[in-house]
Structure formats: structure tokens, C-alpha cells
Motif scaffolding. Structure first.
Motif, PDB file in Angstrom:
ATOM      1  N   GLU A 101       0.841  -1.201   0.000  1.00  0.00           N
ATOM      2  CA  GLU A 101       0.000   0.000   0.000  1.00  0.00           C
ATOM      3  C   GLU A 101       0.876   1.250   0.000  1.00  0.00           C
ATOM      4  OE1 GLU A 101      -2.590   0.244   3.336  1.00  0.00           O
ATOM      5  OE2 GLU A 101      -3.548   2.112   2.699  1.00  0.00           O
ATOM      6  N   PHE A 102       0.424   2.264  -0.750  1.00  0.00           N
ATOM      7  CA  PHE A 102       1.143   3.542  -0.835  1.00  0.00           C
ATOM      8  C   PHE A 102       0.313   4.612  -0.150  1.00  0.00           C
ATOM      9  CE2 PHE A 102       4.208   6.460  -2.489  1.00  0.00           C
ATOM     10  CZ  PHE A 102       3.499   7.626  -2.772  1.00  0.00           C
ATOM     11  N   ILE A 103       0.916   5.309   0.794  1.00  0.00           N
ATOM     12  CA  ILE A 103       0.236   6.398   1.500  1.00  0.00           C
ATOM     13  C   ILE A 103       0.912   7.705   1.121  1.00  0.00           C
ATOM     14  CG2 ILE A 103      -0.363   7.331   3.754  1.00  0.00           C
ATOM     15  CD1 ILE A 103      -0.285   4.478   4.826  1.00  0.00           C
ATOM     16  N   LYS A 104       0.141   8.609   0.548  1.00  0.00           N
ATOM     17  CA  LYS A 104       0.721   9.842   0.030  1.00  0.00           C
ATOM     18  C   LYS A 104       1.245  10.749   1.142  1.00  0.00           C
ATOM     19  CE  LYS A 104       1.781  13.391  -2.474  1.00  0.00           C
ATOM     20  NZ  LYS A 104       3.129  13.453  -3.077  1.00  0.00           N
ATOM     21  N   ASP A 105       0.421  11.090   2.101  1.00  0.00           N
ATOM     22  CA  ASP A 105       0.794  12.074   3.110  1.00  0.00           C
ATOM     23  C   ASP A 105       0.430  11.574   4.496  1.00  0.00           C
ATOM     24  OD1 ASP A 105       0.364  15.328   1.570  1.00  0.00           O
ATOM     25  OD2 ASP A 105       2.154  14.421   2.459  1.00  0.00           O
ATOM     26  N   SER A 106       1.382  11.693   5.417  1.00  0.00           N
ATOM     27  CA  SER A 106       1.116  11.405   6.819  1.00  0.00           C
ATOM     28  C   SER A 106       1.683  12.544   7.652  1.00  0.00           C
ATOM     29  CB  SER A 106       1.787  10.081   7.231  1.00  0.00           C
ATOM     30  OG  SER A 106       1.305   8.996   6.456  1.00  0.00           O
ATOM     31  N   TRP A 107       0.976  12.870   8.749  1.00  0.00           N
ATOM     32  CA  TRP A 107       1.382  13.998   9.585  1.00  0.00           C
ATOM     33  C   TRP A 107       1.461  13.575  11.035  1.00  0.00           C
ATOM     34  CZ3 TRP A 107       2.829  18.616   7.519  1.00  0.00           C
ATOM     35  CH2 TRP A 107       2.471  18.872   6.197  1.00  0.00           C
ATOM     36  N   GLY A 108       2.401  14.190  11.748  1.00  0.00           N
ATOM     37  CA  GLY A 108       2.461  14.030  13.183  1.00  0.00           C
ATOM     38  C   GLY A 108       1.491  14.980  13.865  1.00  0.00           C
ATOM     39  N   GLN A 109       1.450  14.899  15.185  1.00  0.00           N
ATOM     40  CA  GLN A 109       0.497  15.705  15.944  1.00  0.00           C
ATOM     41  C   GLN A 109       1.020  17.108  16.214  1.00  0.00           C
ATOM     42  OE1 GLN A 109       2.582  13.591  17.267  1.00  0.00           O
ATOM     43  NE2 GLN A 109       3.458  14.642  19.030  1.00  0.00           N
ATOM     44  N   GLY A 110       2.312  17.321  15.978  1.00  0.00           N
ATOM     45  CA  GLY A 110       2.894  18.637  16.168  1.00  0.00           C
ATOM     46  C   GLY A 110       3.582  18.785  17.509  1.00  0.00           C
ATOM     47  N   THR A 111       4.619  19.616  17.525  1.00  0.00           N
ATOM     48  CA  THR A 111       5.317  19.931  18.768  1.00  0.00           C
ATOM     49  C   THR A 111       5.568  21.440  18.809  1.00  0.00           C
ATOM     50  OG1 THR A 111       7.237  19.384  20.164  1.00  0.00           O
ATOM     51  CG2 THR A 111       7.646  19.508  17.795  1.00  0.00           C
ATOM     52  N   GLN A 112       5.311  22.029  19.943  1.00  0.00           N
ATOM     53  CA  GLN A 112       5.407  23.487  20.089  1.00  0.00           C
ATOM     54  C   GLN A 112       6.858  23.910  20.293  1.00  0.00           C
ATOM     55  OE1 GLN A 112       2.843  25.993  20.083  1.00  0.00           O
ATOM     56  NE2 GLN A 112       4.637  27.352  20.038  1.00  0.00           N
ATOM     57  N   VAL A 113       7.260  24.896  19.526  1.00  0.00           N
ATOM     58  CA  VAL A 113       8.557  25.553  19.714  1.00  0.00           C
ATOM     59  C   VAL A 113       8.286  27.015  20.006  1.00  0.00           C
ATOM     60  CG1 VAL A 113      10.699  26.279  18.610  1.00  0.00           C
ATOM     61  CG2 VAL A 113       9.833  23.956  18.245  1.00  0.00           C
ATOM     62  N   THR A 114       8.781  27.488  21.137  1.00  0.00           N
ATOM     63  CA  THR A 114       8.590  28.872  21.537  1.00  0.00           C
ATOM     64  C   THR A 114       9.951  29.506  21.777  1.00  0.00           C
ATOM     65  OG1 THR A 114       6.468  28.347  22.584  1.00  0.00           O
ATOM     66  CG2 THR A 114       7.521  30.433  23.200  1.00  0.00           C
TER      67      THR A 114
END
Length: 122
Positions: free
Chosen positions: A106-119
Motif C-alpha cells: 500500500e502507498f500512503i501519500k501524506d502522513s502527519w504528526g500531531q505537532g510539537t510546540q517551539v517557543t
């Protein structure tokens, strides 16, 4: 499916450094491209840096010369070394996997993480 988990965000003073990591997990055979994007409040999500499996890199104009992206293909992990941080670098940083081939084909085009805050603030 593919899960991306980021780590390494936090609060840093201007001029400081941080290193972000993102590990991909799942029944992964290979990942074509991996990268980092960021989104500040009220703004669109923009490219920070991306890297191909072969190691070719591309950076957003505002981070060139300050940030370095790298990856470990064996660990399906991408890193972002951020030096010379500025207040305008403050944002949520998202990891992206662009083109993942799973063991079953199977090919998955786009996957994203939940994000991490940088301040970046004094």
C-alpha cells in the motif's frame, strides 16, 4: 497505517538551539520524503525543510543557514537541528512523511504528526 511522533520542542531563548526528532512507525517498507512544516497562530502551514531518501534537501528561505535536516532511513526517523533561533520561529512544528510504502504494498501519500510546540522568547 503510518504514525509519526515528534519530540524535542520547548521553550528556548533567542539565539538558542533545539533539536526535533520524528519517528515513523507502522508496517513501513520505505518512505520517499520526510520533512518539517510549521504553523504560527493565524498563519498558514509552511515548509521548514524536507529531505529525500537519498539525502537531497530543501529549506524554506527563512531558515537557510540556521536549520539542518537529516534522516536515518534504517530508523524511519527525521531530525531538525535548529540553531540561531529567533522569536519569529515560534510555531507548532509538524513532521511529514511524503510517500510511504507499506510492507503489503500500500502507498500512503501524506502522513502527519500531531505537532510539537517551539517557543522562542526571552
Amino acid at each position: 497505517q503510518v504514525q509519526l511522533v515528534e519530540s524535542g520542542g520547548g521553550l528556548v531563548q533567542p539565539g538558542g538551539s533545539l533539536r526535533l526528532s520524528c519517528a515513523a512507525s507502522g508496517t513501513i517498507r520505505s518512505i520517499v520524503g520526510m520533512g518539517w512544516y510549521r504553523q504560527a497562530p493565524g498563519k498558514e502551514r509552511d515548509l521548514v525543510a524536507k529531505i529525500t531518501r537519498a539525502g537531497n534537501t530543501n529549506y524554506g528561505d527563512s531558515v537557510k543557514g540556521r536549520f539542518t535536516i537529516s534522516r536515518d532511513n534504517a530508523k524511519n526517523t527525521v531530525y531538525l537541528q535548529m540553531n540561531g533561533l529567533r522569536p519569529e520561529d515560534t510555531a507548532v512544528y509538524y513532521c511529514n512523511a511524503d510517500g510511504t510504502v507499506l510492507v503489503g504494498g500500500e502507498f500512503i501519500k501524506d502522513s502527519w504528526g500531531q505537532g510539537t510546540q517551539v517557543t522562542v522568547s526571552s
